[in-house]
Scaffold this motif. Structure first.
Motif, mmCIF file in Angstrom:
data_model
loop_
_atom_site.group_PDB
_atom_site.id
_atom_site.type_symbol
_atom_site.label_atom_id
_atom_site.label_comp_id
_atom_site.label_asym_id
_atom_site.label_seq_id
_atom_site.Cartn_x
_atom_site.Cartn_y
_atom_site.Cartn_z
ATOM 1 N N CYS A 1 0.559 -0.070 -3.920
ATOM 2 C CA CYS A 1 -0.849 -0.233 -3.557
ATOM 3 C C CYS A 1 -1.710 -0.562 -4.778
ATOM 4 O O CYS A 1 -1.467 -0.065 -5.869
ATOM 5 C CB CYS A 1 -1.410 1.045 -2.945
ATOM 6 N N LEU B 1 0.965 -6.164 3.424
ATOM 7 C CA LEU B 1 0.328 -4.953 3.939
ATOM 8 C C LEU B 1 0.750 -4.775 5.399
ATOM 9 O O LEU B 1 0.452 -5.615 6.247
ATOM 10 C CB LEU B 1 -1.186 -5.056 3.830
ATOM 11 N N ILE C 1 0.345 -2.483 8.639
ATOM 12 C CA ILE C 1 -0.532 -1.478 9.235
ATOM 13 C C ILE C 1 0.005 -1.117 10.610
ATOM 14 O O ILE C 1 0.293 -1.996 11.422
ATOM 15 C CB ILE C 1 -1.980 -1.999 9.361
ATOM 16 N N GLY D 1 -1.592 2.344 6.453
ATOM 17 C CA GLY D 1 -1.127 1.145 5.761
ATOM 18 C C GLY D 1 -0.030 1.440 4.754
ATOM 19 O O GLY D 1 0.024 2.517 4.172
ATOM 20 N N ARG E 1 -0.336 -10.082 5.012
ATOM 21 C CA ARG E 1 -0.231 -9.082 6.078
ATOM 22 C C ARG E 1 1.054 -9.248 6.880
ATOM 23 O O ARG E 1 1.555 -10.350 7.055
ATOM 24 C CB ARG E 1 -1.394 -9.214 7.062
#
Length: 201
Positions: free
Chosen positions: A38, A56, A58, A67, A87
């Motif tokens: 992160c 990422l 989620i 996340g 993502r």
């Protein structure tokens, strides 16, 4: 009086910036639980921003959103690279194991067959299930058989007792796609020659 208020506001602002920087350093160093990879992390919601090469991911647990930064997206997701964030996006179909985009599946889960980017429990009409690849393969429907050809032996229509005759059927242009499974398009059978060659050959 204004000078004292100004100094007080400056002090509060400096303290907030110091606290935010300290928290960011902890997050990026992985000191907070589950914040590996992160850039920005929350104790309650996990990763908020990832390093440039990571995705990422989620997911939701009830009303809570969490996340996580991953190198590759898990089954049921595909990676989308963006200018600000990469993502993992979920495939729309729950029967899809991996997808190229939200609506185009590349591999289906067990008990499903893949056909044109979609997953089916049973292959659509005009296709046949291929258990090895778990895909639906198009089948072609050829036209009617032609009449049997003349009976020949080594390209001659006379001079022997037995020969061979053939018949064929055409495949419509729409069914000539690569990979389609077509039935036999040519048949042969033995036949009796009926003519003697001129000159008794």
């Amino acid at each position: 009086m204004q000078w004292i208020i100004f100094m007080l506001l400056l002090f509060i602002s400096s303290m907030e910036m110091l606290e935010q920087n300290r928290w960011k350093k902890q997050a990026s160093a992985g000191l907070l639980e589950n914040c590996t990879g992160c850039v920005l992390c929350s104790e309650d919601n996990g990763c908020i921003t990832c390093h440039h090469r990571l995705f990422l991911l989620i997911w939701r647990d009830g009303i809570r959103q969490y996340g996580m930064c991953v190198h590759t997206c898990p089954p049921g997701y595909f990676g989308v690279r963006g200018l600000e964030v990469n993502r993992c996006t979920k495939c729309r179909s729950p029967s899809c194991e991996s997808c190229f985009s939200r609506d185009f599946c590349m591999k289906c889960k067990d008990k499903f067959y893949l056909y044109k980017g979609q997953c089916f429990r049973q292959c659509p009409s005009g296709t046949a299930a291929q258990p090895g690849t778990r895909e639906c393969q198009e089948t072609c429907e050829p036209g009617p058989w032609s009449e049997w050809s003349a009976c020949t032996h080594e390209s001659r229509t006379c001079g022997c007792k037995w020969g061979v005759e053939t018949r064929v059927r055409e495949v419509p242009e729409a069914a000539r796609e690569e990979g389609t499974a077509c039935p036999a398009l040519l048949e042969t059978r033995r036949c009796r020659m009926k003519k003697h060659c001129p000159g008794g050959e």
